[in-house]
Scaffold this motif. Structure first.
Motif, PDB file in Angstrom:
ATOM      1  N   LEU A  82       0.833  -1.209   0.000  1.00  0.00           N
ATOM      2  CA  LEU A  82       0.000   0.000   0.000  1.00  0.00           C
ATOM      3  C   LEU A  82       0.866   1.256   0.000  1.00  0.00           C
ATOM      4  N   GLU A  83       1.990   1.199   0.708  1.00  0.00           N
ATOM      5  CA  GLU A  83       2.916   2.332   0.732  1.00  0.00           C
ATOM      6  C   GLU A  83       3.547   2.531  -0.648  1.00  0.00           C
ATOM      7  N   LYS A  84       3.957   1.443  -1.275  1.00  0.00           N
ATOM      8  CA  LYS A  84       4.561   1.508  -2.609  1.00  0.00           C
ATOM      9  C   LYS A  84       3.578   2.112  -3.618  1.00  0.00           C
ATOM     10  N   ASP A  85       2.281   1.812  -3.429  1.00  0.00           N
ATOM     11  CA  ASP A  85       1.236   2.345  -4.315  1.00  0.00           C
ATOM     12  C   ASP A  85       0.831   3.776  -3.954  1.00  0.00           C
ATOM     13  N   GLY A  86       1.440   4.322  -2.895  1.00  0.00           N
ATOM     14  CA  GLY A  86       1.151   5.699  -2.505  1.00  0.00           C
ATOM     15  C   GLY A  86      -0.142   5.881  -1.740  1.00  0.00           C
ATOM     16  N   LEU A  87      -0.680   4.792  -1.160  1.00  0.00           N
ATOM     17  CA  LEU A  87      -1.957   4.862  -0.450  1.00  0.00           C
ATOM     18  C   LEU A  87      -1.802   5.103   1.045  1.00  0.00           C
ATOM     19  N   VAL A  88      -0.659   4.694   1.595  1.00  0.00           N
ATOM     20  CA  VAL A  88      -0.369   4.926   3.009  1.00  0.00           C
ATOM     21  C   VAL A  88       1.089   5.348   3.134  1.00  0.00           C
ATOM     22  N   GLU A  89       1.414   5.905   4.286  1.00  0.00           N
ATOM     23  CA  GLU A  89       2.815   6.196   4.594  1.00  0.00           C
ATOM     24  C   GLU A  89       3.099   5.717   6.003  1.00  0.00           C
ATOM     25  N   ARG A  90       4.315   5.205   6.177  1.00  0.00           N
ATOM     26  CA  ARG A  90       4.748   4.681   7.478  1.00  0.00           C
ATOM     27  C   ARG A  90       5.792   5.601   8.071  1.00  0.00           C
ATOM     28  N   SER A  91       5.827   5.610   9.396  1.00  0.00           N
ATOM     29  CA  SER A  91       6.888   6.331  10.099  1.00  0.00           C
ATOM     30  C   SER A  91       7.162   5.616  11.415  1.00  0.00           C
ATOM     31  N   VAL A  92       8.363   5.785  11.910  1.00  0.00           N
ATOM     32  CA  VAL A  92       8.768   5.157  13.169  1.00  0.00           C
ATOM     33  C   VAL A  92       8.228   5.975  14.321  1.00  0.00           C
ATOM     34  N   CYS A  93       7.742   5.304  15.329  1.00  0.00           N
ATOM     35  CA  CYS A  93       7.237   5.953  16.540  1.00  0.00           C
ATOM     36  C   CYS A  93       8.429   6.505  17.328  1.00  0.00           C
ATOM     37  N   VAL A  94       8.435   7.802  17.574  1.00  0.00           N
ATOM     38  CA  VAL A  94       9.553   8.454  18.259  1.00  0.00           C
ATOM     39  C   VAL A  94       9.669   7.965  19.703  1.00  0.00           C
ATOM     40  N   GLU A  95       8.532   7.764  20.376  1.00  0.00           N
ATOM     41  CA  GLU A  95       8.543   7.349  21.780  1.00  0.00           C
ATOM     42  C   GLU A  95       9.006   5.903  21.957  1.00  0.00           C
ATOM     43  N   ASP A  96       8.696   5.057  20.965  1.00  0.00           N
ATOM     44  CA  ASP A  96       9.022   3.635  21.039  1.00  0.00           C
ATOM     45  C   ASP A  96       9.547   3.220  19.671  1.00  0.00           C
ATOM     46  N   ARG A  97      10.848   3.179  19.520  1.00  0.00           N
ATOM     47  CA  ARG A  97      11.467   2.956  18.207  1.00  0.00           C
ATOM     48  C   ARG A  97      11.041   1.628  17.566  1.00  0.00           C
ATOM     49  N   ARG A  98      10.472   0.725  18.361  1.00  0.00           N
ATOM     50  CA  ARG A  98       9.972  -0.531  17.797  1.00  0.00           C
ATOM     51  C   ARG A  98       8.614  -0.337  17.135  1.00  0.00           C
ATOM     52  N   GLY A  99       7.905   0.696  17.542  1.00  0.00           N
ATOM     53  CA  GLY A  99       6.569   0.953  17.017  1.00  0.00           C
ATOM     54  C   GLY A  99       6.604   1.630  15.661  1.00  0.00           C
ATOM     55  N   VAL A 100       5.591   1.364  14.862  1.00  0.00           N
ATOM     56  CA  VAL A 100       5.477   1.967  13.538  1.00  0.00           C
ATOM     57  C   VAL A 100       4.094   2.582  13.406  1.00  0.00           C
ATOM     58  N   TRP A 101       4.074   3.810  12.914  1.00  0.00           N
ATOM     59  CA  TRP A 101       2.821   4.503  12.624  1.00  0.00           C
ATOM     60  C   TRP A 101       2.488   4.310  11.156  1.00  0.00           C
ATOM     61  N   VAL A 102       1.220   4.282  10.841  1.00  0.00           N
ATOM     62  CA  VAL A 102       0.785   4.239   9.443  1.00  0.00           C
ATOM     63  C   VAL A 102      -0.372   5.223   9.297  1.00  0.00           C
ATOM     64  N   ALA A 103      -0.400   5.904   8.159  1.00  0.00           N
ATOM     65  CA  ALA A 103      -1.438   6.912   7.900  1.00  0.00           C
ATOM     66  C   ALA A 103      -1.857   6.841   6.441  1.00  0.00           C
ATOM     67  N   LEU A 104      -3.111   7.142   6.198  1.00  0.00           N
ATOM     68  CA  LEU A 104      -3.589   7.245   4.822  1.00  0.00           C
ATOM     69  C   LEU A 104      -3.004   8.489   4.174  1.00  0.00           C
ATOM     70  N   THR A 105      -2.618   8.378   2.932  1.00  0.00           N
ATOM     71  CA  THR A 105      -2.227   9.548   2.146  1.00  0.00           C
ATOM     72  C   THR A 105      -3.506  10.126   1.538  1.00  0.00           C
ATOM     73  N   PRO A 106      -3.447  11.321   0.989  1.00  0.00           N
ATOM     74  CA  PRO A 106      -4.638  11.837   0.298  1.00  0.00           C
ATOM     75  C   PRO A 106      -5.124  10.883  -0.805  1.00  0.00           C
ATOM     76  N   LYS A 107      -4.196  10.283  -1.542  1.00  0.00           N
ATOM     77  CA  LYS A 107      -4.563   9.314  -2.575  1.00  0.00           C
ATOM     78  C   LYS A 107      -5.289   8.115  -1.960  1.00  0.00           C
ATOM     79  N   GLY A 108      -4.788   7.619  -0.831  1.00  0.00           N
ATOM     80  CA  GLY A 108      -5.416   6.487  -0.150  1.00  0.00           C
ATOM     81  C   GLY A 108      -6.788   6.842   0.380  1.00  0.00           C
ATOM     82  N   ARG A 109      -6.907   8.035   0.928  1.00  0.00           N
ATOM     83  CA  ARG A 109      -8.198   8.499   1.456  1.00  0.00           C
ATOM     84  C   ARG A 109      -9.218   8.631   0.317  1.00  0.00           C
ATOM     85  N   ASP A 110      -8.784   9.183  -0.818  1.00  0.00           N
ATOM     86  CA  ASP A 110      -9.685   9.331  -1.972  1.00  0.00           C
ATOM     87  C   ASP A 110     -10.122   7.971  -2.513  1.00  0.00           C
TER      88      ASP A 110
END
Length: 129
Positions: A82-110
């Motif tokens: 999904l990230e490769k297709d530009g639908l979501v983006e991932r980021s590392v959780c600053v508080e817990d480096r093992r954690g990963v955040w994921v969010a919809l991109t505008p393309k994914g939301r549309d």
């Protein structure tokens, strides 16, 4: 003999549930395929849209694990696609480096907004009274 009848009834109900699930997933896959999505892809987008409704909202991948019927590694690969297709983006959780955040991109939301009625129509057709 009665226990065997109860057991047989449970097995039949279980198989009926599995059959409805398989038919429904196949139908969702079929209607979403022209949009480049499968049923599991949509499920992740749908959960993200609900958990992180505004642009910029994020959801921890760990929160998806129990809600999507995939192993953690399969979910990670799906999110990667999904990230490769530009639908979501991932980021590392600053508080817990093992954690990963994921969010919809505008393309994914549309795309989610576009295909959601198709998925809901399948659910109504397959599961509605």
């Amino acid at each position: 003999m009665a226990a065997n009848t109860v057991e047989t009834g449970l097995e039949e109900r279980w198989r009926d549930i599995l059959s409805v699930h398989a038919r429904t997933m196949c139908e969702i896959d079929r209607v979403l395929h022209p949009h480049g999505l499968g049923a599991s892809d949509f499920e992740v987008l749908d959960i993200l849209a609900a958990e992180a409704p505004r642009q910029g909202d994020q959801c921890r991948v760990q929160n998806l694990v129990g809600r999507v019927h995939l192993s953690q590694s399969a979910l990670s690969r799906l999110i990667g696609r999904l990230e490769k297709d530009g639908l979501v983006e991932r980021s590392v959780c600053v508080e817990d480096r093992r954690g990963v955040w994921v969010a919809l991109t505008p393309k994914g939301r549309d795309l989610h907004t576009e295909v959601r009625p198709l998925q809901r129509a399948v659910l109504e057709r397959m599961l509605g009274g």
